[in-house]
Design an enzyme around this catalytic site. Structure first.
Site, mmCIF file in Angstrom:
data_model
loop_
_atom_site.group_PDB
_atom_site.id
_atom_site.type_symbol
_atom_site.label_atom_id
_atom_site.label_comp_id
_atom_site.label_asym_id
_atom_site.label_seq_id
_atom_site.Cartn_x
_atom_site.Cartn_y
_atom_site.Cartn_z
ATOM 1 N N LYS A 140 -13.435 1.062 16.125
ATOM 2 C CA LYS A 140 -12.173 0.314 16.087
ATOM 3 C C LYS A 140 -11.487 0.241 17.457
ATOM 4 C CE LYS A 140 -10.292 0.707 12.046
ATOM 5 N NZ LYS A 140 -9.515 1.349 10.981
ATOM 6 N N ASN B 83 0.837 -1.208 0.000
ATOM 7 C CA ASN B 83 0.000 0.000 0.000
ATOM 8 C C ASN B 83 0.865 1.249 0.000
ATOM 9 O OD1 ASN B 83 0.569 0.733 2.832
ATOM 10 N ND2 ASN B 83 -0.451 -1.228 3.220
ATOM 11 N N PRO C 147 -1.708 -11.922 10.231
ATOM 12 C CA PRO C 147 -1.974 -11.777 11.674
ATOM 13 C C PRO C 147 -2.169 -10.308 12.007
ATOM 14 C CG PRO C 147 0.363 -12.149 11.290
ATOM 15 C CD PRO C 147 -0.332 -12.340 9.962
ATOM 16 N N ASP C 148 -3.041 -10.016 12.969
ATOM 17 C CA ASP C 148 -3.257 -8.628 13.375
ATOM 18 C C ASP C 148 -2.359 -8.327 14.580
ATOM 19 O OD1 ASP C 148 -4.291 -6.222 14.573
ATOM 20 O OD2 ASP C 148 -6.023 -6.463 13.239
ATOM 21 N N ILE C 149 -1.347 -7.505 14.342
ATOM 22 C CA ILE C 149 -0.329 -7.241 15.363
ATOM 23 C C ILE C 149 -0.909 -6.434 16.535
ATOM 24 C CG2 ILE C 149 1.916 -6.128 15.772
ATOM 25 C CD1 ILE C 149 2.419 -6.729 12.694
ATOM 26 N N LYS D 247 -10.522 -3.296 18.826
ATOM 27 C CA LYS D 247 -9.098 -3.629 18.934
ATOM 28 C C LYS D 247 -8.575 -3.487 20.359
ATOM 29 C CE LYS D 247 -7.857 -3.618 14.270
ATOM 30 N NZ LYS D 247 -6.713 -4.013 13.476
#
Ligand code: C5P
Length: 410
Positions: free
Chosen positions: A342, A213, A308-310, A346
């Site tokens: 979020k 991106n 994976p979501d760090i 999160k």
């Protein structure tokens, strides 16, 4: 709490009617055992005399860059090296202009340009001079360069007008300095550690093609620098970027989300985690060993899986959750609303929301416009400014939160 005792302050006295207040400040300093050296500018000399300063400081007042009597004894580098902090009082509009273009024309400006110490500017000027676009532009530049500011305050000015432009009083300056040194001391004793993720990640399909991106990594890099400047031991874990990083910062460069996660895990435990990286959400399930040929059928069948979501890993980590976890939220619509959602999903302590739909800020720009949102949904919006300036605000908010957190636990 400690006091200012034995701190070394280099006071540059500028040319303005408020220069006489420098004498009150010196008096306050001396009463509290602060060591003071002074530089008197040519225009400052129109308002206060070297004799009155020397009588109070018990030190010589420095005036000329080529002073044959003192150059051998103390040069401009030595003056800066000696000081714990430098103050310019009063800082006039003209002086701000000189600093913003890096002009070194006399002893004061040469010392400031050659200094690596923190410099506190104390502006004092007519209200219209302060709000003139040129002065406000210089203010932004100087804040971006890292100069600290106190004031100006609202009030009646020497010219008889009322408004913002009045110099902060010696007492206000003294109490600002007390907080400044107290905080520095506290942070040093606590030995806080931080990790910051930044940049994009690249997820390779084959040796030459990848999913990625537009992230430049600049905002995260600036946050890492700002945390370090506050005295926090900081490690930056950075995805691929063209940025030239400061040698003074600990950096681990990574390519993929998997590598980023590995480095984050290796860096734990930390007190602060700031996830500014624009991690690619998906990665190819299989990476081809060789460059994939222009065979349409194969490209029609790229299978992806979630990365994976760090941030999620850090904020929900029961064993080693950092005390403060900060996420970023790049959105193109309903920015605040989506970001508030979020922060809950999160499970982080702060979320930095930025609108990436604009061309002149956000991704790939030196500028940003963010809103800092806390768990209670309180929003602090910061108007468009340099990413370095925004980073300093974020770092300060994180530190205050961390110190409060620590106070509640102990
Ligand atoms: O879910 P979304 O990508 O919008 O959330 C953005 C936040 O989550 C950022 O702080 C980003 O650094 C973090 N993130 C992460 N790992 C991922 C995806 C996002 O740490 N795989």
């Amino acid at each position: 709490m400690m006091s200012l005792k034995n701190k070394k302050i280099l006071l540059v006295i500028g040319g303005g009617i408020s220069a006489y207040k420098a004498l009150d400040l010196i008096r306050l300093f001396k009463k509290n055992d602060v060591d003071v050296k002074t530089i008197l500018t040519k225009s400052g000399k129109e308002f206060v005399t070297p004799l009155s300063i020397t009588t109070l400081t018990k030190n010589k007042t420095f005036e000329d860059i080529f002073d044959k009597n003192t150059e051998a004894e103390i040069d401009h580098i030595a003056l800066s090296r000696w000081a714990d902090l430098i103050i310019v009082l009063p800082t006039t509009a003209n002086f701000m202009t000189k600093l913003s273009i890096g002009k070194a024309e006399d002893l004061a400006t040469t010392v400031l340009l050659a200094s690596d110490k923190e410099i506190l500017l104390v502006p004092a000027m007519n209200v219209r001079m302060w709000f003139h676009k040129a002065t406000q532009q210089n203010l932004k530049i100087l804040q971006d360069y890292g100069y600290l500011f106190i004031g100006p305050e609202k009030g009646e000015m020497a010219c008889g007008e009322y408004g913002e432009g009045k110099m902060s009083s010696p007492r206000q300056i003294f109490s600002y300095l007390k907080n400044y040194f107290d905080q520095k001391n506290l942070v040093k004793n606590k030995n806080f550690k931080a990790l910051v993720t930044t940049g994009p990640t690249k997820e390779y399909l084959d040796p030459v093609r990848y999913i990625s991106n537009e992230s430049s990594g600049k905002q995260g890099y600036e946050v890492a620098l700002a945390l370090k400047k506050l005295g926090i031991k900081t490690k930056l874990i950075a995805g691929p970027s063209n940025l030239i990083y400061s040698k003074n910062l600990k950096i681990k460069k990574v390519t993929s989300a998997k590598e980023m996660m590995y480095e984050v895990k290796k860096s734990l435990p930390v007190d602060i985690a700031v996830c500014a990286a624009a991690v690619s959400d998906f990665k190819p399930i299989n990476k081809s060993k060789n460059k994939i040929k222009k065979d349409a059928s194969k490209f029609n069948n790229i299978s992806l899986e979630k990365n994976p979501d760090i941030l999620d890993y850090l904020s929900k980590n029961n064993k080693a959750r950092p005390k403060i976890v900060v996420g970023f939220s790049a959105e193109t619509e309903n920015v605040i609303q989506n970001s508030k959602k979020k922060i809950k999903e999160k499970y982080c302590d702060l979320i930095i929301a930025n609108d990436v739909s604009k061309k002149d800020s956000g991704f790939n720009s030196d500028y940003n416009k963010v809103s800092i949102i806390d768990k209670k949904g309180k929003v602090k919006s910061i108007p468009k400014n340099k990413k370095s300036y925004i980073a300093n605000i974020i770092a300060n908010i994180i530190l205050v939160k961390l110190l409060m957190n620590d106070k509640n636990i102990n």
